[in-house]
Design an enzyme around this catalytic site. Structure first.
Site, short mmCIF file in Angstrom:
data_model
loop_
_atom_site.label_atom_id
_atom_site.label_comp_id
_atom_site.label_asym_id
_atom_site.label_seq_id
_atom_site.Cartn_x
_atom_site.Cartn_y
_atom_site.Cartn_z
N ARG A 16 0.71 -1.21 -0.01
CA ARG A 16 -0.22 -0.01 -0.07
C ARG A 16 0.81 1.25 0.05
NH1 ARG A 16 -3.71 -0.34 4.50
NH2 ARG A 16 -4.16 -2.39 4.10
N ARG A 76 -3.05 6.52 1.45
CA ARG A 76 -3.53 7.79 2.02
C ARG A 76 -2.49 8.52 3.20
NH1 ARG A 76 -9.45 5.74 4.11
NH2 ARG A 76 -8.06 3.66 4.51
N ARG A 90 -6.66 11.72 -5.41
CA ARG A 90 -8.04 11.08 -5.16
C ARG A 90 -9.29 11.80 -4.92
NH1 ARG A 90 -9.37 6.39 -0.55
NH2 ARG A 90 -11.44 6.73 -0.32
N ASP A 108 -7.31 -2.42 -6.92
CA ASP A 108 -7.84 -2.87 -5.69
C ASP A 108 -8.17 -4.28 -6.07
OD1 ASP A 108 -10.49 -3.51 -4.10
OD2 ASP A 108 -9.28 -1.81 -3.04
N TYR A 156 -15.37 -11.66 0.28
CA TYR A 156 -16.13 -10.46 -0.04
C TYR A 156 -17.24 -10.69 -0.78
CZ TYR A 156 -12.15 -7.51 1.61
OH TYR A 156 -11.14 -6.87 2.20
#
Length: 354
Positions: free
Chosen positions: A28, A32, A41, A78, A155
């Protein structure tokens, strides 16, 4: 395409060839914790727009490399792009993480599941791979990736993130045939997806089995590992005459490290719960190892970061076959200066082991 890499330390380490130092990248790494990522973003309007726009995906993939001398880039995307392309309708609820509009809650929906057409439904990903590879201009290698079939299935059946995996585990134990159907279709999709990334320019690929550690011993072997092995065996391991290494990472998978090493992958990723020296003894010369600093160490001082880095390097010991990384993704609350301290520490402290 320019095949001569200026820095191929990462690829050589994955193939256990001699290197001058231990290479590193961070899971990652485009995320962020970087203000420049947050700005892009915001411009994109949403996380999904960012993933589905190759120009912006390229921009954020390169951001950490402009800031830190990392040894590899990883495609910005993703893991849930695959189930989204299978028609499950991915969306992100504010502050709640990923959700699916059409989760696999009925036998009919499971039986109707089909692998997507990668060239059409996931074209935005392969376009991003080609564009990033071009933009890197041979500076460092590009990693492509996918989620593992088990992790994606969690998921798809739960309809989003889960604390206890009750729905997917209930399905697995009561209707194993249906569970295997989901996993088979997903494994087929992941194999095609990773091969398409390799053809588009990915120079190494990684399978993220984020939720494999939630399984019991036998369930892991049957419902996660078997499908990852199938994928590894179905991958293109060479492109344009150059080897394409494969990394398999199961979070919480230290218990099964020998079995993971036996899948035929080139490297096994470790989370922070396992001592890397013990892992190296267990796998011998079979595979390289990637990891495994606890991401929370990056909340500490630069001195503490150096000390923990030295501990991991010393535990791995002399010789090649180690790619330094975090044991999971970098936290969004990390100070970028601490990430810089880690990169510097690894590059400085590792030279004496080579």
């Amino acid at each position: 395409m320019n095949f001569k890499l200026k820095n191929d330390t990462f690829l050589r380490a994955l193939l256990r060839q001699p290197t001058e130092y231990t290479p590193l990248w961070m899971m990652r790494q485009a995320g962020r914790y970087l203000p420049e990522y947050c700005a892009t973003r915001k411009r994109a309007g949403s996380f999904l727009n960012l993933c589905k726009n190759p120009d912006m995906a390229t921009e954020v993939t390169l951001q950490p490399l402009e800031r830190f001398p990392l040894d590899a880039a990883i495609l910005f995307s993703d893991i849930l792009t695959v189930p989204d392309a299978m028609g499950l309708g991915l969306y992100f609820a504010e502050g709640e993480g990923p959700k699916f509009e059409r989760p696999l809650h009925s036998e009919a929906s499971i039986k109707a599941l089909r692998a997507p057409d990668i060239g059409t439904d996931l074209r935005y990903v392969t376009d991003a791979v080609s564009q990033i590879r071009k933009a890197l201009n041979g500076s460092v290698p590009l990693i492509g990736f996918s989620g593992s079939p088990w992790t994606l299935s969690c998921y798809m059946v739960e309809g989003g993130s889960s604390d206890d995996y009750a729905r997917v585990k209930t399905l697995m134990y009561t209707e194993p045939k249906l569970m295997h159907h989901i996993l088979e279709v997903t494994a087929q999709a992941v194999t095609q997806y990773l091969n398409a990334q390799i053809e588009a320019g990915a120079q190494a690929v990684m399978i993220f089995d984020s939720w494999g550690g939630a399984l019991s011993h036998y369930a892991f072997l049957e419902f996660s590992l078997a499908y990852m092995q199938r994928i590894v065996q179905g991958l293109k391991r060479e492109q344009d005459g150059v080897k394409v290494p494969v990394i398999v990472f199961t979070k919480g998978g230290g218990l099964w490290i020998e079995s993971i090493a036996d899948t035929g992958c080139d490297a096994v990723g470790l989370d922070w719960t396992m001592d890397i020296g013990i892992a190296r003894q267990k796998v011998g010369h079979k595979v390289a190892l990637q990891g495994n600093l606890d991401p929370s160490v990056l909340f500490a001082t630069p001195e503490a970061i150096r000390a923990e880095t030295e501990r991991i390097l010393a535990s791995y010991g002399y010789g090649s076959g180690h790619v330094f990384n975090l044991g999971h993704g970098i936290s969004q609350f990390t100070n970028p200066e601490n990430a810089a301290a880690l990169v510097q520490a690894v590059h400085e402290l590792s030279r004496k082991y080579h």
